[in-house]
Structure formats: structure tokens, C-alpha cells
Design a protein around this motif. Sequence first.
Motif, PDB file in Angstrom:
ATOM      1  N   GLY A  48      47.738  29.880  41.802  1.00 62.00           N
ATOM      2  CA  GLY A  48      46.793  30.743  41.090  1.00 62.00           C
ATOM      3  C   GLY A  48      45.529  30.007  40.694  1.00 62.00           C
ATOM      4  O   GLY A  48      44.419  30.535  40.814  1.00 62.00           O
ATOM      5  N   ALA A  49      45.685  28.757  40.232  1.00 61.86           N
ATOM      6  CA  ALA A  49      44.511  27.960  39.853  1.00 61.86           C
ATOM      7  C   ALA A  49      43.639  27.674  41.065  1.00 61.86           C
ATOM      8  O   ALA A  49      42.409  27.718  40.990  1.00 61.86           O
ATOM      9  N   LEU A  81      43.389  29.550  43.798  1.00 59.41           N
ATOM     10  CA  LEU A  81      42.700  30.786  44.161  1.00 59.41           C
ATOM     11  C   LEU A  81      41.448  30.982  43.326  1.00 59.41           C
ATOM     12  O   LEU A  81      40.389  31.369  43.843  1.00 59.41           O
ATOM     13  N   CYS A  82      41.552  30.690  42.035  1.00 55.23           N
ATOM     14  CA  CYS A  82      40.381  30.837  41.154  1.00 55.23           C
ATOM     15  C   CYS A  82      39.280  29.854  41.543  1.00 55.23           C
ATOM     16  O   CYS A  82      38.097  30.217  41.569  1.00 55.23           O
ATOM     17  N   GLU A  83      39.657  28.621  41.859  1.00 54.75           N
ATOM     18  CA  GLU A  83      38.660  27.624  42.234  1.00 54.75           C
ATOM     19  C   GLU A  83      37.956  27.970  43.542  1.00 54.75           C
ATOM     20  O   GLU A  83      36.816  27.583  43.767  1.00 54.75           O
ATOM     21  N   GLY A 128      37.245  31.059  44.429  1.00 53.64           N
ATOM     22  CA  GLY A 128      36.583  32.355  44.303  1.00 53.64           C
ATOM     23  C   GLY A 128      37.426  33.535  44.750  1.00 53.64           C
ATOM     24  O   GLY A 128      36.894  34.586  45.117  1.00 53.64           O
ATOM     25  N   GLN A 159      39.825  35.064  42.791  1.00 56.80           N
ATOM     26  CA  GLN A 159      40.531  35.473  41.580  1.00 56.80           C
ATOM     27  C   GLN A 159      41.220  36.826  41.719  1.00 56.80           C
ATOM     28  O   GLN A 159      42.273  37.059  41.116  1.00 56.80           O
ATOM     29  N   VAL A 199      44.995  36.719  42.549  1.00 58.55           N
ATOM     30  CA  VAL A 199      45.943  35.952  41.740  1.00 58.55           C
ATOM     31  C   VAL A 199      47.172  36.779  41.372  1.00 58.55           C
ATOM     32  O   VAL A 199      48.316  36.343  41.565  1.00 58.55           O
ATOM     33  N   GLU A 200      46.978  37.984  40.849  1.00 57.16           N
ATOM     34  CA  GLU A 200      48.108  38.807  40.425  1.00 57.16           C
ATOM     35  C   GLU A 200      48.983  39.207  41.610  1.00 57.16           C
ATOM     36  O   GLU A 200      50.210  39.242  41.507  1.00 57.16           O
TER      37      GLU A 200
END
Length: 477
Positions: free
Chosen positions: A343-344, A346-348, A350, A352, A355-356
Motif C-alpha cells: 500500500g505504501a 502504491l502511494c509513492e 501515484g 493511491q 490501495v483499498e
Amino acid sequence: MVSLICTLQDHCDDVNWCAFSPTLLATCSADKTLRIYNTRDFSEVPYSPLSGHGYGVHCCCFSACGQYLASCSTDGSTVVWSTDTGEIEAVLEHPGRNPVRVCAFSPNSSHLVSGASDGTLGLWDFHTKTLHRTGAVNDTTMVACSFTPCGQMFVTGSTYGDLRLWDLDMNQLHAEKNTHDLGVTCCCFGPNILSDSGRVQFRLASCGQDSTLKIWTVSRSNTGSCKMQLLHTLTGQSAPVLSCAFSADGQLLVSGSVDKTVTVYDASQGTLLYTLNQHERYVTACAFSPSTPLFATGSMDKTVNIWRLEDGHSGHEGKSLPGRKLLCHSRLLVSDWSEEDVGAWLCEEGLQALVENFKANNIDGAELVSLTKETLASELNIESVGLRSKVLRKVEELKAGCVCTGVPDEYLCPITRELMKDPVIAADGYSYEREAIESWIATKNRSSPMTNLPLQTTLLTPNRTLKMAIGRWRTSQ
């Protein structure tokens, strides 16, 4: 430190050029072919080799997006290939059909320039695949070309020994005579654009038959006047220097020479960092990967060596190097990541919005590196083709660039670059993760991943000593 991680031995004649996209490596040869490799494991893509030229291929380059590959040849043409299918998209016949020695894309891929053995230049509108402008320098052969990072100018180098700066209307803006005695062999702009006192500045590297590699400042004022100033003359090689390339951030400069060596310099200071001696004949080509700490060198010994920079001189400081940013705060390799680590990441990157979805489907590191287009569509219900392609591209970049600096290199599988759990010794004498080498043997015609030579047997012997050493290392972490 620089380590040799792979040697490609598929060409049957001199290797003339190599080029990277974020996910592919292209090489071209006097054997009339181009070969295309995945940068994840340096296996050839299904459509490789590409055979569309009637004579030797001198140069190749990728478009900015990596969707197209251009190559030029003694047959007087520049061929544009699709990197998705390997099909020919266009054949650009150089004016006069003289042998084409060099070609280069502009940074935004709106233009493609080709240079020929009679000193002529062709500037092509790439979108329409039509000739936009022509130019020429008499009594010489064009052998080098590179666009400025802004894409509004380009420089050419010739066997006459001069470097000339041109705009997109083929107006000659500046000519620097006698830059290399007996001729220029290669030139390339660094990626950075500098501004100083009303002038825009670029860094340019050039090399030549005089056995030197030079770094220049190329500047253009608000009034349009241009000038070149020599910053460094590098003499780390004892014979003509045939190729040079900047790293993706411009901090490093690599060159190949007739003396069979590869040198790596700090481009800012002009200091020699490494001299590499693995090729058996002239080193004719070099290129940095834009997305991983790798560079490639090609030679008249018919091989391409893939090198990894492992000590911080990766040429990617300040950039988001896939895998390394996350591993700075996690000692785990990708296959050991938790769902939270995924998840982290994926955020890095772009992503986001996913994630869910990934969390609901319990995607951890092992699942992440096993994702396919089919699983993304059918199991994760990602309908967008573009989004699926982006996820897979990011995963491939992650796998290609993921090296945990805290893990001894001998504990990493040469194929996956991940910590081995069940190491085995293959017939080539190297140790691999059992699952990885079994898959390789099943699909790669029984060749060694490290040497590309045939494996005399497919028998795999458990490396119990290495397995115990890895176990002790993991316990200590």
C-alpha cells in the motif's frame, strides 16, 4: 562499486549501439539485426530479433515514451519499429539514400534527426513521418547527434572533428572546429538545463579519435547567440574513445574505447571513478538505464555487458528510483513485503486509488511480483487498460531496480535479484533460486542466465551451505 551482472551474446557480429527505455534494452549490430531485451531479467522479447535492414545497423534510439524504436543502416534508411509488436511503423529513406550513420529523437519525440556518410542531415517530423528540413556539412561523414534537453536545438559531430549546433529550421547556430583531432566519434547532452545571467546552458559530452572525452558548456543567450566552452578534458583511456553517455541525472558519464576499457566519471568534477576491463575488443557503445542503476556497454567482441552501480553512484540520486526509495525504510525485499508495504509503495507511485482494492484482495509482496494483465482484469477488476499497463510497468521497474543494499549480493538470485530461499547450483556453476532457474530453463532453451552459453545439463544441486548462510543472515537482521 560496479558489478557485471549479465553478458548478452546473441549478436553474431560487432555490436554498434545500445539504448534503454524504462523497460527495454535495444542493441544493434553489423549482423543487420536489432535485439530487444526486457530489463527485468534481460530475456529477449518474443519478437526479437528485428530484421528489416539490408545491411549493418549503426545506431538505434527509443522515443521518449518507449513506444517506438528507430534504427539506421548502411542501406540508407531509418526504420521506425513498434516496441509493442516489433512491426515496422515507417521506413524513412534518407535524401540520396547514402548510408545513415546516426539517428536521434528529440526529448518530446516530435522530431527525429538522421545523419549520413555524405555529410547530409535529415530532420523528420515524427508524427507525420515526413521530411521537415535537410542540411549538410561538405566533405565529411556525420557520426554523432544529440538533442538539447529542451528539444529546440541539436548538435552534430563528424569525422572532420567539428561539433555544430543547429535549430529546428536547420540553421547552423554555432560551429566549434577541431574539437577532436582526426574526428568526433560520439556526443551526448546531459539532461539538465541551467540558467545563468540571461543565458540558458547545457552540458555536452563528446569523444573522438584523439583518445579524449570532453565535457562542454553549450549556452544560448536571450538574443540567440550561442557559444561552447570546454570544461574538462578526460584522458582516462589510452586509445580512441568511441562512445559516451550521461546518466539519467547527469551526475555520471560513461565511455568506451578502442583500448577495450569502459570508464565511469563524475561528470561534475571530471574525476575518474571506475575503469572496467571485461570486453575483449573495442568498446563501441554505452548507455545508461533511465529507471534503474544499470548501464550497458557493447563491443566488437559481439557482446553486450550489463553493469550495476551499487554504492550510491547510481546516477539516480534525487529521483524516484523504483524499489530503492521504499527500501530505505524497509529492510525487506519485495517478495517479503506485507500488505501495508504494498500500500505504501502504491502511494509513492501515484496509485493511491488502488490501495483499498489491493488490500481487499490481500496483495502482499509475493502476490505483487506475480501480477499479470489477466489477474488485474479478472481478479482485481481493473477495467482500464491504461491503468493495468501502468501497474505492470511499475511492477517491472520495481523488480528491475530493487536491490536492498543491506543484503550481501551473493545471497540474491541473479535472475530475480531477490533473497534466495531454496538456492541451487546450476551447470554453469552459479547459484539461483530453484523456482527461478527451473522457470528459466523451461523457457530459455537451456542457456545460462549469467553467460548465455548452453547448460551442459539441467541437473540442479541444492546449495545447502549457502542456504544455511542466508538463514544465519536473516536471523541476525
